[in-house]
Motif scaffolding. Structure first.
Motif, PDB file in Angstrom:
ATOM      1  N   ASN A   1      -2.602   7.055   0.421  1.00  0.00           N
ATOM      2  CA  ASN A   1      -3.937   6.589   0.888  1.00  0.00           C
ATOM      3  C   ASN A   1      -3.712   5.349   1.756  1.00  0.00           C
ATOM      4  O   ASN A   1      -4.165   4.263   1.394  1.00  0.00           O
TER       5      ASN A   1
ATOM      6  N   HIS B   1      -3.497   6.326 -17.093  1.00  0.00           N
ATOM      7  CA  HIS B   1      -4.148   6.363 -15.778  1.00  0.00           C
ATOM      8  C   HIS B   1      -5.471   7.146 -15.828  1.00  0.00           C
ATOM      9  O   HIS B   1      -6.534   6.539 -15.918  1.00  0.00           O
TER      10      HIS B   1
ATOM     11  N   THR C   1       8.711  -4.168  -9.696  1.00  0.00           N
ATOM     12  CA  THR C   1       9.153  -5.271  -8.829  1.00  0.00           C
ATOM     13  C   THR C   1       8.132  -6.407  -8.840  1.00  0.00           C
ATOM     14  O   THR C   1       8.490  -7.580  -8.974  1.00  0.00           O
TER      15      THR C   1
ATOM     16  N   MET D   1       2.160  15.960  -6.972  1.00  0.00           N
ATOM     17  CA  MET D   1       1.447  15.616  -5.727  1.00  0.00           C
ATOM     18  C   MET D   1       1.517  16.723  -4.674  1.00  0.00           C
ATOM     19  O   MET D   1       1.746  16.480  -3.491  1.00  0.00           O
TER      20      MET D   1
ATOM     21  N   GLY E   1       0.277   8.145 -11.938  1.00  0.00           N
ATOM     22  CA  GLY E   1      -0.411   8.879 -12.994  1.00  0.00           C
ATOM     23  C   GLY E   1       0.159  10.281 -13.084  1.00  0.00           C
ATOM     24  O   GLY E   1       0.986  10.684 -12.267  1.00  0.00           O
TER      25      GLY E   1
ATOM     26  N   CYS F   1      -3.645   9.876  -6.989  1.00  0.00           N
ATOM     27  CA  CYS F   1      -3.081   9.558  -8.304  1.00  0.00           C
ATOM     28  C   CYS F   1      -3.983  10.055  -9.432  1.00  0.00           C
ATOM     29  O   CYS F   1      -3.518  10.284 -10.544  1.00  0.00           O
TER      30      CYS F   1
ATOM     31  N   GLY G   1       0.978   1.882  -5.868  1.00  0.00           N
ATOM     32  CA  GLY G   1       2.092   2.795  -5.588  1.00  0.00           C
ATOM     33  C   GLY G   1       2.748   3.273  -6.865  1.00  0.00           C
ATOM     34  O   GLY G   1       2.120   3.313  -7.922  1.00  0.00           O
TER      35      GLY G   1
ATOM     36  N   GLY H   1      -0.396   1.761 -10.700  1.00  0.00           N
ATOM     37  CA  GLY H   1       0.792   2.617 -10.702  1.00  0.00           C
ATOM     38  C   GLY H   1       0.519   4.105 -10.739  1.00  0.00           C
ATOM     39  O   GLY H   1      -0.612   4.570 -10.532  1.00  0.00           O
TER      40      GLY H   1
ATOM     41  N   VAL I   1       2.743  -2.529   4.300  1.00  0.00           N
ATOM     42  CA  VAL I   1       2.312  -1.134   4.138  1.00  0.00           C
ATOM     43  C   VAL I   1       3.523  -0.235   3.950  1.00  0.00           C
ATOM     44  O   VAL I   1       4.661  -0.643   4.189  1.00  0.00           O
TER      45      VAL I   1
ATOM     46  N   MET J   1      -9.493   2.254  -4.431  1.00  0.00           N
ATOM     47  CA  MET J   1      -8.249   2.968  -4.117  1.00  0.00           C
ATOM     48  C   MET J   1      -7.105   2.329  -4.901  1.00  0.00           C
ATOM     49  O   MET J   1      -5.955   2.710  -4.745  1.00  0.00           O
TER      50      MET J   1
ATOM     51  N   PRO K   1       6.241   2.185   5.006  1.00  0.00           N
ATOM     52  CA  PRO K   1       6.787   2.356   6.366  1.00  0.00           C
ATOM     53  C   PRO K   1       6.368   3.669   7.039  1.00  0.00           C
ATOM     54  O   PRO K   1       6.207   3.709   8.251  1.00  0.00           O
TER      55      PRO K   1
ATOM     56  N   ILE L   1      -6.305   1.515  -8.701  1.00  0.00           N
ATOM     57  CA  ILE L   1      -6.664   1.640 -10.115  1.00  0.00           C
ATOM     58  C   ILE L   1      -5.557   0.957 -10.926  1.00  0.00           C
ATOM     59  O   ILE L   1      -4.458   1.490 -11.084  1.00  0.00           O
TER      60      ILE L   1
ATOM     61  N   THR M   1       0.821  -1.226   0.000  1.00  0.00           N
ATOM     62  CA  THR M   1       0.000   0.000   0.000  1.00  0.00           C
ATOM     63  C   THR M   1       0.850   1.270   0.000  1.00  0.00           C
ATOM     64  O   THR M   1       1.989   1.261   0.470  1.00  0.00           O
ATOM     65  N   PRO M   2       0.282   2.371  -0.496  1.00  0.00           N
ATOM     66  CA  PRO M   2       1.026   3.628  -0.598  1.00  0.00           C
ATOM     67  C   PRO M   2       0.856   4.532   0.628  1.00  0.00           C
ATOM     68  O   PRO M   2      -0.101   4.367   1.390  1.00  0.00           O
TER      69      PRO M   2
HETATM   70  P1  NAD Z   1       5.789   4.369  -3.503  1.00  0.00           P
HETATM   71  O1  NAD Z   1       5.931   3.679  -4.815  1.00  0.00           O
HETATM   72  O2  NAD Z   1       6.944   5.111  -2.987  1.00  0.00           O
HETATM   73  O3  NAD Z   1       5.404   3.292  -2.369  1.00  0.00           O
HETATM   74  C1  NAD Z   1       4.273   2.453  -2.493  1.00  0.00           C
HETATM   75  C2  NAD Z   1       4.560   1.141  -1.785  1.00  0.00           C
HETATM   76  O4  NAD Z   1       5.514   0.407  -2.540  1.00  0.00           O
HETATM   77  C3  NAD Z   1       5.166   1.314  -0.402  1.00  0.00           C
HETATM   78  O5  NAD Z   1       4.599   0.349   0.450  1.00  0.00           O
HETATM   79  C4  NAD Z   1       6.644   1.093  -0.632  1.00  0.00           C
HETATM   80  O6  NAD Z   1       7.257   0.565   0.520  1.00  0.00           O
HETATM   81  C5  NAD Z   1       6.675   0.109  -1.791  1.00  0.00           C
HETATM   82  N1  NAD Z   1       7.777   0.264  -2.729  1.00  0.00           N
HETATM   83  C6  NAD Z   1       8.327   1.414  -3.166  1.00  0.00           C
HETATM   84  N2  NAD Z   1       9.289   1.156  -4.080  1.00  0.00           N
HETATM   85  C7  NAD Z   1       9.329  -0.173  -4.230  1.00  0.00           C
HETATM   86  C8  NAD Z   1      10.111  -1.072  -5.030  1.00  0.00           C
HETATM   87  N3  NAD Z   1      11.056  -0.638  -5.867  1.00  0.00           N
HETATM   88  N4  NAD Z   1       9.884  -2.400  -4.901  1.00  0.00           N
HETATM   89  C9  NAD Z   1       8.931  -2.860  -4.072  1.00  0.00           C
HETATM   90  N5  NAD Z   1       8.175  -2.061  -3.288  1.00  0.00           N
HETATM   91  C10 NAD Z   1       8.367  -0.755  -3.372  1.00  0.00           C
HETATM   92  O7  NAD Z   1       4.514   5.293  -3.623  1.00  0.00           O
HETATM   93  P2  NAD Z   1       3.877   6.278  -2.538  1.00  0.00           P
HETATM   94  O8  NAD Z   1       4.709   7.487  -2.431  1.00  0.00           O
HETATM   95  O9  NAD Z   1       3.591   5.507  -1.303  1.00  0.00           O
HETATM   96  O10 NAD Z   1       2.502   6.597  -3.241  1.00  0.00           O
HETATM   97  C11 NAD Z   1       2.398   7.535  -4.296  1.00  0.00           C
HETATM   98  C12 NAD Z   1       2.477   6.874  -5.646  1.00  0.00           C
HETATM   99  O11 NAD Z   1       1.513   5.833  -5.746  1.00  0.00           O
HETATM  100  C13 NAD Z   1       2.164   7.849  -6.767  1.00  0.00           C
HETATM  101  O12 NAD Z   1       2.974   7.583  -7.860  1.00  0.00           O
HETATM  102  C14 NAD Z   1       0.703   7.572  -7.064  1.00  0.00           C
HETATM  103  O13 NAD Z   1       0.313   7.925  -8.369  1.00  0.00           O
HETATM  104  C15 NAD Z   1       0.663   6.079  -6.876  1.00  0.00           C
HETATM  105  N6  NAD Z   1      -0.680   5.612  -6.532  1.00  0.00           N
HETATM  106  C16 NAD Z   1      -1.368   4.926  -7.475  1.00  0.00           C
HETATM  107  C17 NAD Z   1      -2.647   4.498  -7.198  1.00  0.00           C
HETATM  108  C18 NAD Z   1      -3.441   3.744  -8.208  1.00  0.00           C
HETATM  109  O14 NAD Z   1      -4.519   3.269  -7.863  1.00  0.00           O
HETATM  110  N7  NAD Z   1      -2.990   3.591  -9.430  1.00  0.00           N
HETATM  111  C19 NAD Z   1      -3.237   4.771  -5.961  1.00  0.00           C
HETATM  112  C20 NAD Z   1      -2.492   5.475  -5.025  1.00  0.00           C
HETATM  113  C21 NAD Z   1      -1.208   5.885  -5.323  1.00  0.00           C
END
Ligand code: NAD
Length: 550
Positions: free
Chosen positions: A209, A473, A295, A445, A309, A340, A288, A307, A232, A517, A234, A519, A205-206
């Protein structure tokens, strides 16, 4: 004939039947306990159903009553708790643990989730699932302010009141009604295709949200008969642990198994790896940025990726400009633009650009002067070190990324940093820039919305498609010209395409359709729902069987 038996008499009968059955099966009698809001993991359970109305006057049982029933929950009447009976009594032996879904290490979270899902899928009917989902929704709604505050204080991003709305929205995630069985019949017989659970799902999770994604994923995944173990972000682990506890309490109170939703207390990249590699985890779901999606797609396992957007919004010269401005301020400033789906850059036809800016300013936006923008760029953008431009080198194009500490901050805080005191009504900063500006190209953002003037719809579409960077997206258009809308939708190919509303309408906030949440654009599942988390299983009755027409 029917007689009334006391509760004590019934218990005695049950005990004696249990003893008889176990002796008949050659097993030692087990200590039994009535299940009320059954905690689990439940040991192999033997349940008996006693029909009060048909018991003999001497307290002995008729032949039918003496048959053992081995499947707890299966005959639970509609609307009652699994493991309990309204008119009848069920008995079972139960065990319980104390983690309530939150585990010190990932292996334990996986093992507990796996065990819980096995109990869930075997023993709980669709009606039981729905009962559990209702309990989760109610618990979330009851604590939406607490959850919003916890997330706000822990992550320090977004807007408190918008987070309350996001929790309300997440609680509306669809349930079992989303699952459909397909059937086809013909000369050869009948075939049905059912939507079966994967088993235990690993979900990541991100921070943007955190609890909302846990709530949304949990409702959809459990509706489909799965269990889920979360890794989740961290920076949101405390509020995530709180909501996982809350959800597990709700599940238990509704009679569901313990630890059906689990997580590791201190998530790391190593715990993600453990999740990916575990043979007990059958499906991976990541919400995220691009690193996460990449990954998961390299894992060798079935993965659903939601991912990043960079949603563009087009305003053409047929649009209701005032409505467009109000919608844009709502979408782009909601939770300080960390969603996103939020509008991240504007392409407006020159002839209506001033009008649009006028209405944006009237509805909570603040126009940055070129000088103010230049000052703000210095701290909200950071130059990429690896591609740094050097004076005499051929590489003279600077590249940037967004400064993490400014993501999701208030418009007022950004202005305060450059010494401008804004009214508390200001939700969004706007600025006029060229297409190449980093605020157009990056998923910023934060509540700073860049505006690019264009000459006509073709230029608007061309630039919007480029700015979206193939994320597929979300995109938005304000127009009354159906040809413009269609042309843009076809060119940009996004999962969500919103016309004449804020981007939020795309997830059911001010628009029709269910919410999510997660997409899943990159892997194509789109607006995820319970059916996304199912495997299709076909059952064939051949040789003309079960066909009414001969
Ligand atoms: P993030 O990618 O930094 O982290 C998301 C999750 O992925 C975290 O739990 C993190 O620990 C893990 N993570 C990060 N890099 C990783 C890697 N290389 N390998 C494995 N796990 C990894 O994102 P964020 O800052 O938490 O959230 C914002 C991002 O998420 C924005 O790009 C937003 O557009 C996207 N997002 C997309 C949606 C959707 O439904 N498409 C919804 C919410 C957020």
């Amino acid at each position: 004939m029917s007689i009334n038996l006391s509760e004590q008499d019934i218990q005695k009968i049950i005990q004696s039947v249990m003893k008889n059955v176990e002796e008949a099966l050659g097993q030692p009698p087990q200590e039994t306990k009535e299940v009320v809001g059954a905690a689990s993991p439940i040991k192999p359970i033997k349940m008996k159903t006693i029909n009060h109305a048909e018991s003999k006057t001497d307290g002995s049982l008729n032949q039918e009553q003496q048959k053992p029933m081995i499947f707890p929950g299966m005959l639970t009447p509609l609307g009652s708790k699994p493991g309990t009976h309204a008119g009848n009594k069920t008995v079972a032996s139960v065990q319980s643990g104390s983690e309530n879904g939150v585990f010190e290490n990932m292996e334990d979270a996986i093992n507990a989730g796996y065990k819980a899902q096995q109990i869930y899928v075997k023993n709980y009917s669709m009606k039981n699932r729905e009962h559990i989902l209702t309990a989760i929704r109610e618990a979330v709604i009851k604590e939406k302010e607490i959850l919003a505050k916890m997330v706000f204080e822990e992550t320090k991003i977004g807007r408190l009141e918008d987070k309350i709305a996001k929790h309300e929205l997440a609680a509306k995630t669809p349930g079992t009604e989303d699952l459909k069985t397909d059937a086809c019949s013909g000369d050869a017989g009948l075939t049905i295709v059912e939507q079966a659970p994967y088993g235990l799902i690993g979900a990541i999770t991100p921070v943007t949200n955190p609890t909302e994604t846990i709530i949304n994923n949990t409702i959809a995944m459990l509706a489909a008969g799965n269990g889920v173990v979360f890794n989740v972000h961290p920076s949101s682990k405390k509020s995530s642990a709180y909501v996982v506890n809350l959800i597990n309490n709700a599940i238990k109170e509704a009679g569901g198994p313990e630890n059906l939703v689990s997580m590791v207390k201190n998530p790391t990249m190593d715990t993600i790896q453990t999740l990916i590699e575990s043979p007990k985890v059958k499906l991976l779901v990541g919400t995220g940025g691009p690193g996460l999606v990449k990954t998961l797609l390299q894992s060798g396992k079935k993965a659903i990726g939601a991912g990043a957007g960079n949603p563009p919004v087009i305003i053409d010269d047929t649009a209701d400009i005032e409505h467009a401005a109000k919608s844009i301020v709502l979408g782009a400033s909601f939770d300080n633009n960390i969603l996103c789906i939020a509008e991240k850059e504007v392409f407006v036809i020159d002839s209506v650009a001033d009008d649009l800016i006028f209405h944006l300013l009237n509805n909570g936006a603040y126009m940055l002067s070129p000088n103010e923008l230049a000052q703000i760029e210095r701290f909200v953008l950071e130059e990429n070190k690896e591609n740094k431009a050097f004076g005499c080198s051929l590489n003279n194009k600077r590249e940037y990324h967004v400064a993490k500490e400014w993501i999701g901050k208030d418009a007022g805080a950004i202005l305060a940093q450059i010494g401008v005191k804004a009214s508390s009504d200001i939700r969004l900063l706007i600025c006029e820039v060229d297409f190449d500006h980093p605020l157009v190209q990056l998923e910023q953002m934060m509540p700073i919305l860049p505006i690019v003037r264009v000459t006509d719809i073709d230029e608007a579409i061309e630039l919007a498609v480029k700015a979206e960077h193939g994320n597929r997206h979300t995109a938005v258009i304000h127009s009354k010209n159906v040809d413009h809308m269609t042309k843009f939708a076809r060119a940009i190919e996004t999962t969500i395409f919103v016309q004449n509303a804020s981007s939020l309408a795309g997830v059911g906030y001010g628009g029709e359709g269910h919410t999510t949440m997660t997409i899943a654009g990159p892997t194509g599942e789109g607006i995820t729902s319970p059916r996304t988390y199912t495997r299709q299983r076909r059952s064939v009755l051949a040789n003309g069987g079960f066909r009414i027409i001969g």
